[in-house]
Design a protein around this motif. Structure first.
Motif, PDB file in Angstrom:
ATOM      1  N   VAL A   4       8.804  41.102   4.854  1.00 55.44           N
ATOM      2  CA  VAL A   4       8.934  42.153   5.862  1.00 55.44           C
ATOM      3  C   VAL A   4       8.857  43.514   5.182  1.00 55.44           C
ATOM      4  O   VAL A   4       9.543  43.744   4.166  1.00 55.44           O
ATOM      5  CB  VAL A   4      10.274  42.025   6.623  1.00 55.44           C
ATOM      6  N   HIS A   5       8.034  44.394   5.701  1.00 51.88           N
ATOM      7  CA  HIS A   5       7.929  45.747   5.146  1.00 51.88           C
ATOM      8  C   HIS A   5       9.049  46.622   5.693  1.00 51.88           C
ATOM      9  O   HIS A   5       9.357  46.588   6.891  1.00 51.88           O
ATOM     10  CB  HIS A   5       6.574  46.366   5.488  1.00 51.88           C
ATOM     11  N   THR A  47      11.893  49.129   9.809  1.00 53.66           N
ATOM     12  CA  THR A  47      13.335  49.141  10.048  1.00 53.66           C
ATOM     13  C   THR A  47      13.699  50.161  11.122  1.00 53.66           C
ATOM     14  O   THR A  47      13.158  51.268  11.158  1.00 53.66           O
ATOM     15  CB  THR A  47      14.090  49.482   8.748  1.00 53.66           C
ATOM     16  N   GLU A  48      14.626  49.786  11.991  1.00 52.84           N
ATOM     17  CA  GLU A  48      15.144  50.699  13.011  1.00 52.84           C
ATOM     18  C   GLU A  48      16.654  50.829  12.842  1.00 52.84           C
ATOM     19  O   GLU A  48      17.331  49.868  12.471  1.00 52.84           O
ATOM     20  CB  GLU A  48      14.814  50.183  14.414  1.00 52.84           C
ATOM     21  N   VAL A  49      17.173  52.031  13.100  1.00 48.01           N
ATOM     22  CA  VAL A  49      18.592  52.322  12.894  1.00 48.01           C
ATOM     23  C   VAL A  49      19.182  52.867  14.195  1.00 48.01           C
ATOM     24  O   VAL A  49      18.643  53.812  14.791  1.00 48.01           O
ATOM     25  CB  VAL A  49      18.804  53.347  11.759  1.00 48.01           C
ATOM     26  N   TYR A  50      20.297  52.263  14.607  1.00 43.75           N
ATOM     27  CA  TYR A  50      21.031  52.711  15.798  1.00 43.75           C
ATOM     28  C   TYR A  50      22.465  53.033  15.393  1.00 43.75           C
ATOM     29  O   TYR A  50      23.105  52.258  14.685  1.00 43.75           O
ATOM     30  CB  TYR A  50      21.030  51.630  16.879  1.00 43.75           C
ATOM     31  N   GLU A  88      15.889  44.870  11.105  1.00 45.41           N
ATOM     32  CA  GLU A  88      14.789  44.636  10.179  1.00 45.41           C
ATOM     33  C   GLU A  88      13.551  44.213  10.973  1.00 45.41           C
ATOM     34  O   GLU A  88      13.619  43.326  11.806  1.00 45.41           O
ATOM     35  CB  GLU A  88      15.162  43.560   9.159  1.00 45.41           C
ATOM     36  N   ALA A  89      12.413  44.874  10.692  1.00 44.82           N
ATOM     37  CA  ALA A  89      11.199  44.644  11.483  1.00 44.82           C
ATOM     38  C   ALA A  89      11.553  44.763  12.957  1.00 44.82           C
ATOM     39  O   ALA A  89      11.347  43.851  13.758  1.00 44.82           O
ATOM     40  CB  ALA A  89      10.572  43.297  11.165  1.00 44.82           C
ATOM     41  N   GLY A 114      14.275  38.060  18.185  1.00 42.99           N
ATOM     42  CA  GLY A 114      14.397  36.974  17.223  1.00 42.99           C
ATOM     43  C   GLY A 114      14.385  37.429  15.781  1.00 42.99           C
ATOM     44  O   GLY A 114      14.809  36.678  14.889  1.00 42.99           O
ATOM     45  N   ASN A 115      13.924  38.650  15.506  1.00 41.94           N
ATOM     46  CA  ASN A 115      13.970  39.161  14.147  1.00 41.94           C
ATOM     47  C   ASN A 115      15.412  39.477  13.753  1.00 41.94           C
ATOM     48  O   ASN A 115      16.287  39.636  14.596  1.00 41.94           O
ATOM     49  CB  ASN A 115      13.102  40.409  13.998  1.00 41.94           C
ATOM     50  N   ARG A 116      15.651  39.587  12.466  1.00 36.77           N
ATOM     51  CA  ARG A 116      17.004  39.772  11.964  1.00 36.77           C
ATOM     52  C   ARG A 116      17.530  41.180  12.255  1.00 36.77           C
ATOM     53  O   ARG A 116      16.764  42.139  12.418  1.00 36.77           O
ATOM     54  CB  ARG A 116      17.056  39.527  10.461  1.00 36.77           C
ATOM     55  N   ALA A 117      18.849  41.273  12.293  1.00 40.75           N
ATOM     56  CA  ALA A 117      19.520  42.561  12.461  1.00 40.75           C
ATOM     57  C   ALA A 117      20.870  42.500  11.766  1.00 40.75           C
ATOM     58  O   ALA A 117      21.546  41.468  11.804  1.00 40.75           O
ATOM     59  CB  ALA A 117      19.706  42.900  13.935  1.00 40.75           C
TER      60      ALA A 117
END
Length: 255
Positions: free
Chosen positions: A5-6, A10-13, A89-90, A95-98
């Motif tokens: 995964v690049h 990434t997203e941040v909340y 992440e991604a 279903g992707n990780r967080a």
């Protein structure tokens, strides 16, 4: 072949704010200290596990924007209420990780170099006393994304795609909600996490219900559940509103 995964995805909340545009690095560290129990009869050192610990660090760009990085990171430093943080992440794919966290900010640093952009660093310390987190070790744990965090019209809300947890679990879990934008008018919006033993959710049951989101309100909330979590989980949303749209991010972690 491994699926890498690049980091650019990434997203941040942070609480009710999307902080993705302000950060370019998000680091999570989970550790477990050891105590040495080597005795005279041993031929090599022996250890037992001790206390668990977890930290989170966000690095990025300083800005004076309303609801921007400086305003929000200043606001939570020293706050009696631990902030809710999701590192997706991604991000944007169910279903992707967080990584979900409820931690105290311990450091906020600003750097103003003469020949470069002004930058920030915020450090967070996990604690077993970060609120009613059940068995959420460190105050930080890994889970899965249950939404794409895309805007959904009031009349298009419903059940989202389910996520396969491979098997049922018995120690409960935690769900974290962020609502950064909400223009729904005329009624509250109810967001839940449901679970089922079947992928078609034919017998779906409510696992976690968040506090109803008021018309036009932005919010964030972490809710913990106990007991059995069935193999499949999903997010659902319904509204009594009659106009507008809402963006919400939900992630779920099993204990």
């Amino acid at each position: 072949m491994p699926t890498f995964v690049h980091g650019k995805g990434t997203e941040v909340y942070l609480d009710e704010f999307v902080m993705t545009p302000y950060f370019n690095s998000a680091d999570v560290t989970l550790t477990n200290e050891t105590a040495e129990v080597t005795s005279f009869s041993d031929t090599s050192k022996a250890y037992i596990l001790g206390l668990a610990d977890g930290t989170l660090s966000l690095n990025g760009m300083w800005t004076a924007d309303t609801d921007g990085s400086d305003e929000e990171l200043h606001a939570i430093l020293g706050s009696a209420t631990a902030p809710n943080i999701t590192i997706a992440e991604a991000g944007g794919t169910i279903g992707n990780r967080a990584t979900i966290a409820r931690t105290q900010e311990t450091n906020y640093s600003i750097s103003n170099p003469v020949a470069d952009v002004s930058t920030i660093t915020a450090d967070f310390q996990g604690t077993s006393n970060s609120g009613a987190l059940g068995t959420m070790t460190y105050g930080i744990t890994s889970g899965v994304q249950l939404t794409t965090a895309s805007s959904i019209d009031y009349n298009a809300l419903g059940a989202l795609t389910g996520v396969d947890g491979a098997a049922a679990s018995t120690a409960g879990g935690a769900a974290l909600l962020h609502v950064p934008t909400n223009s729904i008018g005329g009624g509250t919006t109810t967001i839940k996490v449901q679970h089922d033993s079947a992928s078609n959710f034919a017998s779906a049951a409510d696992l976690i219900s968040f506090t109803a989101v008021g018309a036009g309100a932005k919010t964030s909330e972490m809710v913990v559940c106990s007991g059995t979590v069935n193999r499949y989980v999903r997010a659902t949303a319904t509204t009594a509103g009659s106009s507008g749209s809402i963006t919400f991010m939900v992630s779920f972690a099993r204990f």
